[in-house]
Design an enzyme around this catalytic site. Structure first.
Site, PDB file in Angstrom:
ATOM      1  N   HIS A 165       4.462  -7.847   1.500  1.00  0.00           N
ATOM      2  CA  HIS A 165       4.243  -9.205   2.005  1.00  0.00           C
ATOM      3  C   HIS A 165       5.528  -9.980   1.740  1.00  0.00           C
ATOM      4  O   HIS A 165       6.145  -9.805   0.678  1.00  0.00           O
ATOM      5  CB  HIS A 165       3.114  -9.919   1.233  1.00  0.00           C
ATOM      6  CG  HIS A 165       1.739  -9.698   1.751  1.00  0.00           C
ATOM      7  ND1 HIS A 165       0.650  -9.550   0.910  1.00  0.00           N
ATOM      8  CD2 HIS A 165       1.238  -9.631   3.018  1.00  0.00           C
ATOM      9  CE1 HIS A 165      -0.445  -9.398   1.640  1.00  0.00           C
ATOM     10  NE2 HIS A 165      -0.123  -9.434   2.916  1.00  0.00           N
ATOM     11  N   CYS A 261       0.628 -15.431  -4.821  1.00  0.00           N
ATOM     12  CA  CYS A 261      -0.462 -14.901  -3.986  1.00  0.00           C
ATOM     13  C   CYS A 261      -1.780 -15.575  -4.278  1.00  0.00           C
ATOM     14  O   CYS A 261      -2.683 -15.569  -3.448  1.00  0.00           O
ATOM     15  CB  CYS A 261      -0.702 -13.425  -4.247  1.00  0.00           C
ATOM     16  SG  CYS A 261       0.687 -12.366  -4.057  1.00  0.00           S
TER      17      CYS A 261
END
Ligand code: ARG
Length: 267
Positions: A165, A261
């Site tokens: 990511h 996150c």
């Protein structure tokens, strides 16, 4: 304006039940108590730094729902809801969408075959959106977002499997600074980064620091909240005027995530 940050508690974060990134090993147990403690520390630290934290109820059998960075991309009053690549996380979409709608966001739903994992793969620095692609997000979503929101989007391929990511290796900070891991990108993306962020604004991290999820940091003003990192990086941040706050994110790293996150900036 007070920043508002969206989080979801790790109430059902007990074990790793599937593998969708290289950090996850099926069958690994997570210490739920330790995870809750870290999550509380993060939430309290964000609040102490003057931002407001809004939370959503956790859901049984959806351990990764704690990673609210993946809920959506927020732009002004619009929330572009994520479309997860892996079936294991797709059931989270509707909970995120409902919650964001209840907060008053205008929801945008992506075409069915277009994968996009929200602020995990799309981060603003100023008015420019930097977007990662291949492991989770399709590059086609970048142009789609660009015209949908009327914004400039810069696509960068993620070439290192561990940094699947964008927010695991690229962390825009206040005032145009950038903390990032150069080896997570190909030469072309590195050129883009160097062209868009002047050298004095760049804070590259080492392989060791990247593996400590140092780029997965929460930025509030001139403060950075992150997993325990090296003295070198803390000094580098300090030299640029950023104060660092460290907590132990070991339990969340078993799922391939850390501080950033676990948050989604709403404004
Ligand atoms: N286990 C989660 C996944 O692989 C971790 C997500 C981390 N989120 C992030 N924004 N990097 O989807």
């Amino acid at each position: 304006m007070t920043n508002k940050i969206f989080m979801c508690p790790p109430d059902y974060f007990y074990s790793i039940n599937y593998e969708i990134n290289p950090w996850m090993t099926k069958g690994t147990q997570c210490n739920n108590e330790a995870a809750i403690k870290t999550w509380d520390n993060l939430k309290n630290q964000i609040t102490e730094l003057g931002a407001e934290v809004l939370t959503m109820q956790a859901q049984p059998d959806l351990p990764d729902i704690v990673f609210t960075a993946n809920a959506a991309l927020i732009h002004k009053n619009t929330a572009v809801v994520s479309r997860f690549r892996y079936a294991e996380r797709q059931p989270e979409e509707k909970f995120y969408a409902e919650w964001l709608k209840a907060q008053g966001f205008k929801l945008e739903i992506l075409p069915e075959d277009m994968f996009f994992e929200g602020a995990g793969d799309a981060l603003f620095s100023g008015d420019t959106l930097y977007a990662g692609y291949v492991p989770r997000t399709d590059i086609s979503s970048h142009t789609y977002l660009s015209s949908l929101l009327g914004i400039k989007t810069i696509s960068m391929e993620l070439v290192n499997k561990s940094y699947y990511h964008l927010d695991t290796c690229f962390c825009p900070l206040s005032d145009g600074y950038l903390m990032y891991y150069p080896d997570a990108f190909d030469e072309y993306a590195n050129q883009i980064i160097e062209k868009n962020f002047p050298e004095e604004k760049r804070i590259p991290v080492t392989a060791e620091e990247a593996a400590k999820f140092s780029c997965n940091a929460v930025n509030v003003g001139r403060n950075v909240i992150m997993n325990v990192t090296t003295a070198r990086l803390k000094n580098a941040l300090d030299e640029k005027g950023f104060k660092s706050f460290e907590f132990d994110f070991t339990e969340f790293m078993k799922a391939g995530g850390s501080a950033k996150c676990l948050t989604l900036k709403l404004c």
